[in-house]
Design a protein around this motif. Structure first.
Motif: not given
Length: 192
Positions: A81, A110-113, A149, A173-174, A176-178
């Motif tokens: 991250e 991170w991990g947000q869209t 994002r 995105l993956q 970042e698990r998003a």
């Protein structure tokens, strides 16, 4: 504009470095980061594109802030991250609207869209989703200004101008698990 015609561009330098996804590059001048280059089809293509677009010359002597940015990019592509919101950018070629778009997008962590429409509303310009899409397509700092994002209103991936296009965006995105739309695999991207 040619390198000799703009004093800020005349001093621009660039550097390539290896990451988990291949060679990336950074170009900078005294005002800040000029460009980020994600891997192209080959290291030579990455270097050529970065040198041509940034009108910069090669350098192994990295200022501390550029060295730090390189280290963060390596960490990001290793799956850590990572935050890039404090990296100084040379925004001299961006118009006021684009500067506002990039500043707002840098708040998406991170991990947000977000979506083009949501960004437009945050800027107080709800009808500007297409203009925001245009700014994303011209973003010279992918990852640092995290255009990966930004999703379509439907939550679908949408476009991405880096090599590998939508597949690369999906993989970022993956990482970042998003994951956005969970659609079936597409053509290979940077991570394949």
């Amino acid at each position: 504009m040619t390198q000799g015609a703009d004093p800020e561009r005349a001093e621009a330098r660039f550097h390539l470095f290896d990451t988990a996804i291949g060679p990336c590059g950074l170009a900078w001048n005294s005002a800040g980061l000029v460009q980020v280059q994600l891997p192209e089809a080959s290291e030579a293509a990455t270097e050529s594109r970065l040198g041509r677009i940034a009108a910069a010359s090669w350098s192994d002597a990295l200022p501390p802030d550029i060295s730090d940015c390189e280290a963060r990019m390596r960490a990001y592509f290793d799956g850590a991250e990572t935050d890039f919101a404090d990296i100084t950018l040379d925004l001299s070629r961006a118009n006021d609207f684009t500067k506002r778009v990039y500043a707002e997008l840098r708040k998406v962590g991170w991990g947000q869209t977000t979506s083009y429409g949501a960004l437009a509303k945050k800027l107080g310009e709800p009808g500007a989703a297409r203009a925001i899409g245009s700014a994303m397509g011209k973003n010279p700092w992918p990852l640092i200004v995290p255009c990966h994002r930004v999703l379509a209103a439907s939550g679908k991936i949408g476009g991405f101008s880096a090599y590998g296009g939508r597949a690369t965006k999906r993989h970022m995105l993956q990482l970042e698990r998003a994951d956005a739309d969970g659609a079936a695999p597409m053509l290979p991207g940077l991570f394949d």
